[in-house]
Motif scaffolding. Structure first.
Motif, PDB file in Angstrom:
ATOM      1  N   LEU A 211       0.847  -1.195   0.000  1.00  0.00           N
ATOM      2  CA  LEU A 211       0.000   0.000   0.000  1.00  0.00           C
ATOM      3  C   LEU A 211       0.881   1.244   0.000  1.00  0.00           C
ATOM      4  CD1 LEU A 211      -2.854  -0.733   2.590  1.00  0.00           C
ATOM      5  CD2 LEU A 211      -2.847  -1.138   0.125  1.00  0.00           C
ATOM      6  N   GLU A 212       1.913   1.213   0.830  1.00  0.00           N
ATOM      7  CA  GLU A 212       2.818   2.359   0.915  1.00  0.00           C
ATOM      8  C   GLU A 212       3.620   2.538  -0.375  1.00  0.00           C
ATOM      9  OE1 GLU A 212       3.431   4.344   4.474  1.00  0.00           O
ATOM     10  OE2 GLU A 212       5.319   3.240   4.713  1.00  0.00           O
ATOM     11  N   ALA A 213       3.812   1.454  -1.120  1.00  0.00           N
ATOM     12  CA  ALA A 213       4.479   1.571  -2.417  1.00  0.00           C
ATOM     13  C   ALA A 213       3.656   2.441  -3.359  1.00  0.00           C
ATOM     14  CB  ALA A 213       4.701   0.186  -3.023  1.00  0.00           C
ATOM     15  N   ARG A 214       2.321   2.377  -3.252  1.00  0.00           N
ATOM     16  CA  ARG A 214       1.505   3.243  -4.105  1.00  0.00           C
ATOM     17  C   ARG A 214       1.706   4.717  -3.737  1.00  0.00           C
ATOM     18  NH1 ARG A 214      -2.988   5.995  -5.355  1.00  0.00           N
ATOM     19  NH2 ARG A 214      -3.674   5.688  -7.509  1.00  0.00           N
ATOM     20  N   ALA A 215       1.818   5.015  -2.440  1.00  0.00           N
ATOM     21  CA  ALA A 215       2.102   6.391  -2.028  1.00  0.00           C
ATOM     22  C   ALA A 215       3.429   6.857  -2.618  1.00  0.00           C
ATOM     23  CB  ALA A 215       2.129   6.484  -0.506  1.00  0.00           C
ATOM     24  N   TYR A 216       4.410   5.955  -2.640  1.00  0.00           N
ATOM     25  CA  TYR A 216       5.705   6.297  -3.234  1.00  0.00           C
ATOM     26  C   TYR A 216       5.561   6.530  -4.735  1.00  0.00           C
ATOM     27  CZ  TYR A 216      10.669   5.929  -4.406  1.00  0.00           C
ATOM     28  OH  TYR A 216      11.940   6.174  -4.872  1.00  0.00           O
ATOM     29  N   GLY A 217       4.698   5.748  -5.382  1.00  0.00           N
ATOM     30  CA  GLY A 217       4.451   5.951  -6.804  1.00  0.00           C
ATOM     31  C   GLY A 217       3.859   7.323  -7.081  1.00  0.00           C
ATOM     32  N   CYS A 218       2.955   7.771  -6.205  1.00  0.00           N
ATOM     33  CA  CYS A 218       2.389   9.120  -6.348  1.00  0.00           C
ATOM     34  C   CYS A 218       3.482  10.173  -6.205  1.00  0.00           C
ATOM     35  CB  CYS A 218       1.301   9.350  -5.311  1.00  0.00           C
ATOM     36  SG  CYS A 218      -0.194   8.360  -5.551  1.00  0.00           S
ATOM     37  N   LEU A 219       4.391   9.958  -5.242  1.00  0.00           N
ATOM     38  CA  LEU A 219       5.495  10.897  -5.037  1.00  0.00           C
ATOM     39  C   LEU A 219       6.410  10.928  -6.266  1.00  0.00           C
ATOM     40  CD1 LEU A 219       7.068  12.791  -3.124  1.00  0.00           C
ATOM     41  CD2 LEU A 219       8.268  10.761  -2.279  1.00  0.00           C
ATOM     42  N   LEU A 220       6.731   9.765  -6.818  1.00  0.00           N
ATOM     43  CA  LEU A 220       7.563   9.725  -8.024  1.00  0.00           C
ATOM     44  C   LEU A 220       6.887  10.453  -9.174  1.00  0.00           C
ATOM     45  CD1 LEU A 220       9.137   6.156  -8.354  1.00  0.00           C
ATOM     46  CD2 LEU A 220      10.256   8.290  -7.718  1.00  0.00           C
ATOM     47  N   GLU A 221       5.592  10.284  -9.292  1.00  0.00           N
ATOM     48  CA  GLU A 221       4.849  10.972 -10.339  1.00  0.00           C
ATOM     49  C   GLU A 221       4.999  12.481 -10.202  1.00  0.00           C
ATOM     50  OE1 GLU A 221       0.776   9.672 -12.165  1.00  0.00           O
ATOM     51  OE2 GLU A 221       0.371  10.829 -10.344  1.00  0.00           O
ATOM     52  N   GLU A 222       4.921  12.970  -8.958  1.00  0.00           N
ATOM     53  CA  GLU A 222       5.051  14.403  -8.715  1.00  0.00           C
ATOM     54  C   GLU A 222       6.477  14.879  -8.984  1.00  0.00           C
ATOM     55  OE1 GLU A 222       1.523  14.128  -5.356  1.00  0.00           O
ATOM     56  OE2 GLU A 222       3.613  14.337  -4.731  1.00  0.00           O
ATOM     57  N   LEU A 223       7.460  14.074  -8.627  1.00  0.00           N
ATOM     58  CA  LEU A 223       8.851  14.442  -8.898  1.00  0.00           C
ATOM     59  C   LEU A 223       9.109  14.507 -10.400  1.00  0.00           C
ATOM     60  CD1 LEU A 223      10.843  12.343  -6.246  1.00  0.00           C
ATOM     61  CD2 LEU A 223      10.216  14.761  -6.137  1.00  0.00           C
ATOM     62  N   LEU A 224       8.588  13.542 -11.126  1.00  0.00           N
ATOM     63  CA  LEU A 224       8.798  13.504 -12.570  1.00  0.00           C
ATOM     64  C   LEU A 224       8.065  14.630 -13.284  1.00  0.00           C
ATOM     65  CD1 LEU A 224       8.634   9.653 -13.193  1.00  0.00           C
ATOM     66  CD2 LEU A 224      10.607  11.137 -13.593  1.00  0.00           C
TER      67      LEU A 224
END
Length: 438
Positions: free
Chosen positions: A383-396
């Motif tokens: 579940l927390e990996a999805r939060a990290y995916g959202c963060l990566l999306e924002e960084l990119l």
């Protein structure tokens, strides 16, 4: 002239937002004069116990705050407002939540710090629901119908009476930010984690507090000096907890997670626990963070709901983005290895210095992973990996064009983390290894 006086004098015609906190015991009927414009109504901090049955006359209303009042039931009139998306009734006396009180367009529901022991099955029919905050109630279960809440991204059920997590919870395709500490099933893990990480006690009288550095739901952080045995003053930060249940849960759960996290370059070191506070307040003494660090983003807005708000000029190079991605992934991997789910992995909880160095903070939503159930533990980590995916999306999104290899690496990890099938997402040890290979 108060907002209420201006309302009654007809001076607020055309207002889209209205904030009234004036000890109200009855809903001012003059609010209906704003029916053709009012979108946000904040009646928090009054003494209201009911709302008018014709509340739906506010046909443009999208946001309703009625926190810190005297409601014992979520008013059915709320459910008749067709465009209402955000409903907040924190810190009332609510025991009942009728199905008819849930508006059809509901996206964000805040019922923190009430007396609710059951929720209606109709909650599972609110398919737009993204954010549900239920900490500090008397819940022992969630409706099975909520397994159909495919849009739900943030859930707070800390400080309730759950004997176990709902089995369907880790299967929700978009759930990313989960807090469940302070329930009976998590108490033993919290105590064990505290015992395994002894922390020095620091006498309050050896601390000299200066100006306030910041304030969150759970406490206030001050700049301070800590008097050492040799007479030197060590610069530190002191977080004093407020003691009451917050939107994320109990402050003592946050304190336990901070201590249990141990040391890591991507975490703010805990130096000790405050003892002998004159008001018996709990507190932590933390390493002072260099002034070059600031928040990566701002918290979600009413409009963004679950996503952070970044400054308009927030930009960074591909190398900086990669460095941030590595640092945060490493910090979260450390937490998971220590049996801790951060629960609030967001840009607004990350401090950075403009060069890519990052510190992950704010453990208010942290919970302890089940040590005796590896399957559930890994499901929660994903579940927390999805939060990290959202963060990566924002960084990119805010990154200058990268070389093909870096772009492919970060975009590939982002896509895997955002997979709608939670079981397909990587664990953080795998994420760290993939990032280290570049």
């Amino acid at each position: 002239m108060t907002a209420l006086s201006r309302l009654r004098a007809g001076e607020l015609a055309g207002a889209q937002r209205l904030d009234l906190s004036a000890g109200l015991t009855e809903f001012p009927r003059e609010i209906f004069d704003l029916a053709d414009s009012l979108e946000v109504l904040n009646l928090s901090g009054n003494a209201l116990s009911s709302l008018p049955s014709d509340l739906h006359r506010l046909h443009r209303l999208q946001v309703l705050f009625c926190s810190d009042n005297q409601f014992t039931e979520l008013p059915e009139a709320v459910g008749q407002c067709g465009r209402l998306e955000m409903v907040g009734f924190k810190a009332n006396r609510i025991e009942q939540v009728p199905a008819s009180a849930l508006p059809p367009a509901l996206r964000w529901l805040i019922l923190t710090d009430n007396r609710i022991d059951a929720l209606p099955a109709a909650l599972g029919q609110r398919t737009r629901l993204q954010k549900l905050m239920l900490a500090g109630n008397r819940l022992q279960a969630l409706p099975e119908s909520m397994a159909a809440c495919g849009a739900l991204e943030l859930l707070r059920i800390s400080a309730n009476r759950f004997e176990a997590l709902p089995g369907w919870l880790p299967s929700l395709p978009r759930l990313s930010w989960l807090a469940f500490a302070g329930n009976p099933f998590d108490e033993a893990a919290e105590s064990k984690a505290m015992d395994a990480q002894p922390t020095p006690a620091i006498d309050w009288h050896r601390l000299s507090l200066k100006h306030k550095l910041g304030e969150g739901a759970s406490g206030v952080i001050h700049e301070a000096d800590w008097l050492q045995p040799d007479g030197r003053h060590r610069p530190v930060a002191v977080k004093l907890f407020k003691g009451a249940v917050t939107s994320d849960g109990w402050p003592h759960s946050e304190m336990a997670a901070c201590i249990a996290a141990g040391t890591h370059p991507g975490l703010i070191p805990v130096l000790g626990r405050v003892e002998n506070h004159p008001a018996s307040s709990a507190g932590l003494v933390l390493e002072r963070v260099d002034s070059s660090f600031g928040n990566l983003a701002g918290p979600p807005s009413l409009q963004s709901c679950t996503r952070d708000v970044y400054a308009d000029d927030a930009r960074w190079s591909p190398d900086t983005a990669l460095r941030m991605a590595r640092g945060i992934a490493s910090a979260v991997a450390r937490l998971h290895a220590r049996g801790i789910l951060h629960g609030d992995l967001y840009g607004h909880n990350i401090l950075w210095n403009g060069q890519g160095d990052c510190l992950l903070g704010d453990f208010g939503a942290a919970s302890f992973l089940p040590r005796d159930d590896a399957v559930q533990s890994q499901a929660l980590q994903r579940l927390e990996a999805r939060a990290y995916g959202c963060l990566l999306e924002e960084l990119l999104d805010r990154c200058a064009p990268a070389d093909a290899a870096t772009q492919a690496l970060l975009a590939g990890i982002r896509s895997r983390c955002l997979d709608d099938d939670p079981s397909a997402r990587p664990l953080f040890a795998e994420i760290v290894a993939a990032l280290a290979a570049q």
